[in-house]
Enzyme design. Sequence first.
Site, PDB file in Angstrom:
ATOM      1  CG  PHE A 195      -1.725  -1.290   1.321  1.00  0.00           C
ATOM      2  CD1 PHE A 195      -2.561  -1.725   0.296  1.00  0.00           C
ATOM      3  CD2 PHE A 195      -1.559  -2.107   2.424  1.00  0.00           C
ATOM      4  CE1 PHE A 195      -3.233  -2.928   0.386  1.00  0.00           C
ATOM      5  CE2 PHE A 195      -2.239  -3.323   2.518  1.00  0.00           C
ATOM      6  CZ  PHE A 195      -3.073  -3.729   1.500  1.00  0.00           C
ATOM      7  CE  LYS A 199      -7.489   6.407 -18.821  1.00  0.00           C
ATOM      8  NZ  LYS A 199      -8.809   7.071 -18.964  1.00  0.00           N
ATOM      9  N   GLY A 233       0.879  -8.691  -3.949  1.00  0.00           N
ATOM     10  CA  GLY A 233      -0.514  -8.931  -3.597  1.00  0.00           C
ATOM     11  C   GLY A 233      -1.507  -8.450  -4.633  1.00  0.00           C
ATOM     12  N   GLY A 256      -5.325  -0.003  -8.998  1.00  0.00           N
ATOM     13  CA  GLY A 256      -4.827  -0.149  -7.626  1.00  0.00           C
ATOM     14  C   GLY A 256      -5.319   0.906  -6.660  1.00  0.00           C
ATOM     15  CD  GLU A 257      -2.209   3.978  -6.129  1.00  0.00           C
ATOM     16  OE1 GLU A 257      -2.192   4.498  -5.025  1.00  0.00           O
ATOM     17  OE2 GLU A 257      -1.185   3.576  -6.700  1.00  0.00           O
ATOM     18  CD  GLN A 265      -5.199  -4.261  -6.576  1.00  0.00           C
ATOM     19  OE1 GLN A 265      -5.162  -3.075  -6.292  1.00  0.00           O
ATOM     20  NE2 GLN A 265      -4.328  -5.108  -6.096  1.00  0.00           N
ATOM     21  NE  ARG A 325      -7.728  -5.711 -23.498  1.00  0.00           N
ATOM     22  CZ  ARG A 325      -6.732  -5.842 -24.374  1.00  0.00           C
ATOM     23  NH1 ARG A 325      -5.939  -4.831 -24.643  1.00  0.00           N
ATOM     24  NH2 ARG A 325      -6.527  -6.996 -24.974  1.00  0.00           N
ATOM     25  CG  LEU A 333      -4.439  -6.641 -17.755  1.00  0.00           C
ATOM     26  CD1 LEU A 333      -3.026  -6.712 -17.218  1.00  0.00           C
ATOM     27  CD2 LEU A 333      -4.442  -6.812 -19.259  1.00  0.00           C
ATOM     28  CG  ASN A 334      -7.792 -11.994 -13.522  1.00  0.00           C
ATOM     29  OD1 ASN A 334      -8.898 -12.022 -12.995  1.00  0.00           O
ATOM     30  ND2 ASN A 334      -6.951 -13.007 -13.451  1.00  0.00           N
TER      31      ASN A 334
END
Lengths: 745, 331
Positions: free
Chosen positions: A245, A708, A474, A711-712, A645, A635, A637-638
């Site tokens: 983080f 793009k 992670g 994560g945040e 996330q 996009r 990915l998974n």
Amino acid sequence: MSPAIGATLNRVDGRFKVRGESRYSAEIQLTNLTHAVVVNAKVASGRITSIDTGEAERAAGVLAVLTHRNLGRIATVPRLLPSLAGLAAPGQSFFPMQDETVHYSGQPIAIVVADTIERADHAGTLIRVEYETGPATTLLDQGRDRAYVPKRIFGGLLPGQGSRGDVGKALAEAEVCVEATYRFAPNHHNPIEPSASTAVWDDVDRLTIYDSTQGPNSVQLTVAELLGLPPISIRVVSHAVGGSFGSKAMVWHHPTLAALAARHVGRPVRLALTREQMFTSCGHREEQEQRITIGARADGRITALRHHKISLTSPFDDWAEPSLQSAAVAYTNPNYEGIYHLVRGNTITPTFMRAPGEATGMFALECAMDELAERIGIDPLELRMRNVSDTDPESGKPWSSSGLRECYQRAAELFGWHDRDPRPGSRREGQWLVGTGMASSLYPVTQPVNPQRAKARLYNDGTAVIEAGVSEFGTGVFTAMTQVAADALGLAPERVRFVGGSSDLPNITAAVGSAGTSAVGSAVHVTACELRDQLIRRAVGDDHSPLRGADPARVEVRDGKMVLSDRPDVGETYADLLHRTMTPDVEVLGTWNPPPQDAEYGIHTFGAQMAEVVVDADLGVVRVRRMVGVFAPGRVLNRKLAHSQLMGGMLWGLGQALLEATRMDPRLGRWANSSLGDYLVPVNADAPDVVVDTVELRDEAVNPVGIKGVGEIGVVGAAAAIANAVHHATGRRMYELPITLEKLL
Amino acid sequence: MRPISYSRVSDVSTAIGTVAADPGSAFLAGGTTQVDLLRIYVEQPRRLVDINDLPLKQVEELPGGGLRLGGLARMSDVAEHPTVRQRYPMVSESLLLGASPQLRHMASVAGNLMQRVRCTYFRDTEAACNKRAPGTGCSAMDGVNRGHAVLGTSDCCIATHPSDLGVALMALDAVVRTEGPAGQRSIPIDDFYLLPGTTPEREHPLTHGELVTGIDLPPLPVAARSRYIKIRDRESYEFALVAVAIAMSVVDGRIAEIRLALGGLATKPWRARAAERVLDGAPATADSFTRAAEAELAGAVPHGMNAFKIELGKRTIVRALTETAQREESA
Ligand SMILES: Cc1cc2nc3c(=O)[nH]c(=O)nc-3n(C[C@H](O)[C@H](O)[C@H](O)COP(=O)(O)OP(=O)(O)OC[C@H]3O[C@@H](n4cnc5c(N)ncnc54)[C@H](O)[C@@H]3O)c2cc1C
Ligand code: SF4
């Protein structure tokens, strides 16, 4: 064969984690291993006048006690530069244990090395330290009169102030003005794995560090400069990292201290920080206050935004998380002024923490927007819609892609926003006041500045290995990269293995600012495509191939078989080609060159958040009932990883809104709740019903894969949506985070 | 961690004898408090005597309708015990609302009563703390004290007693059974907890080596409809800001029987006697409830950050009384 990208592939490392087989940096088994424990300063400012290590040295099992008197000297401390730059990236431009000065509580002042961790820890308590203490500033309020405007912040990446138009005039002329001040408690990352380094010298100039980091290469380059060694002397390995983080985005002192201690005792050293030390060793989100003034026309169109921030930084660095960045470009707004003010305090340099800047800056903006909507008497969602900007208000360039309007619409549908009665306090269920709130999410798309590399090798049985120097902390990046490579090579994901986690692998900058997957993903994509194209060229140039003489542009690969696009019955497998030509494998090193920073587009990620809360009318307890977040992260990915996330981000926002606060005792100059029992984060029972959705976007400007970042963005706006919902439930505005119950009694 | 010696005993008299013989020794039950404090050097025993093999894990019927909880019965076993749930729901609820499932599986009920305070300065060996190091002062008095007590405090210590179980036991007038070098004792729960006064380091009347063998719950019909209410910042896994253990019966609109104890507010599990006096025989109305809450908190002393607890305490008491009265009505 359906594409692997976008599919819900289970994590490739999941099996190892569940079985307890993943090896974290404090679990590396080495012969002759020793254990180091760091002893920290207990005062916030002053000088060590005496340090008596005699008893500690004589304690059972102790191999060495190191202090500023006998620890090796540091060659040079590199300047603070975010690890995204791909260069050395120290967390602060100060290195401890070089002299007797104490700048902040928790600063390392001694290291004990012993044969067991318990003995090292015990010996540490036998060291007697005396200080001459000096005056200390540990709270913003103690230093307001000394505030200054820095030239640059955030490790030099951003200017300390910015403006456009004439904000003073526009505010004076505005038909409606909203002005508010927001205060934010300091926050700590608290990943479940505290940072750890295991250092082993194989020779005087051959060092391996097993480190829990977001960027093995940053650790390598930083430790090299600190120790005055060439990068070739240092290998950094990161097999598994238990969350970060941002706490492991920069390179803090422990890997270097472990290396110095290992050199001193001539044996491998494991240095694992304790939970308590995680509060003083890896930075934090700084205590801060933001003042916002929005000017608007009576119809809600924003005409001006003034946004000032004041925060506490260290004695060494002008660090502020860039809270003003996204707020400045969130809406059409011709007149703008943003200024950072800093106060030097006795603290470690603050650092990135998930959604650095946006988590606080967008909170302030989005709460003020809610107030503006109320003042004007329009729906908060409608207010946002009226102010959506199709261009980057700062540069005037069009967004490379946005999707914001679609996010608002989809979120409103999923949430049932339009049934809302706007009057505060209008819904009550027994003891509970019910309210709903919303906010926009914005997060910049940061690009690495240097080339990103990966290596791909295809074996003659048609399986492939892809390598890049990224670590898995992670996010699921190893899994996503397996998918990217599989698609580019035309292989099933089971036939592809991704290898990362070492500085010996092709260079990737640290995975920070949500840019990790796009940086490594682009490199992996480019590299795997290059390998595929090379194999196709070989086939079409080979007289014995069924594809001989074909136009390479008209050949594609399906499940390991190269075929003509319009006649899929003509072709041969990679394996056939390699066997026939007696080639054991084919390997390429690929490079992705990120686009220049001054491209023709503004690049940002957008989303919308909505929350429903209940507030106990008598007791002030706030619980979040449901959250909806819709994002346009490019996009995906998974799907599973991306949703995890984004959902995790939203729950982070919940923690920021209601629970997370590190409390300083200014008399002692140290944190008063540095444990997970006292620093509260949400637990499962706090997690509401969370709906996450994404708006599909194709963005070719950002990078070849169109990512793009996820994560945040999920964090951004979540706390504001909750605070706005609290207002809707109770009629009370929340100007301070976290919103604990005493603020609502 | 300081070097320690460890032994495991299987009978009560050896346990008592071993600890009594060595002033530097301590009992080890589930270890969920003891080991934590050992690792941060707050407790510094030289020897730990592991009592987990002692035959003190039963929950037994007492003649006359009471229940005896073995001192080493696990929190989770007591919480799930059918008789406990049926006759003393507040005991079960106080346990289930405490700690986490993993901790409850480890922790014993005697250990729960004996757990130490969560005051941050008590746990910071560099800070002044009268409880840990008598005479050094109290850092919490003007410090980070949001969780600290407003009742039963002294100039020496304002740490809140953290046990939830203790609060339920206080409402029930439970009796703590002990055995020590001087023989067996039965200590009413109210006497088992000492106010800090000028000696905050003394929390219990136990002598060194005295073992808590069990807890007796008296027969108490009203307890079958008792409840435990816990208010905290997060939904689970946190100590109480305010907790209320309540058992009440209402006959013809008047309060016939009331047992009320408070957690999170006081330096010991707190029997709300002032409130009980107001409520006893009074009409079960909002007015009585408010007067009772006011009476109980009248002597409360705030210390900065924890001032809100006084108002929160009153409102939680009123909430507990109101809800229980409604239930009684509909029953
Ligand atoms: C993260 C966390 C959260 C928690 N949350 C809560 C909560 O919400 N509510 C709550 O009530 N509690 C809570 N607790 C406290 C927990 O319930 C206690 O730690 C536990 O009950 C102690 O029991 P134990 O058997 O582990 O005792 P130990 O740790 O083994 O012993 C504790 C103390 O009691 C002494 N002792 C143990 N047994 C006996 C005996 N039979 N006779 C005499 N002395 C004895 C020991 O010598 C030691 O001094 C929490 C604890 C943790 C770590
Ligand atoms: S409140 Fe009690 S435990 Fe806390 S510092 Fe003061 S004396 Fe110590």
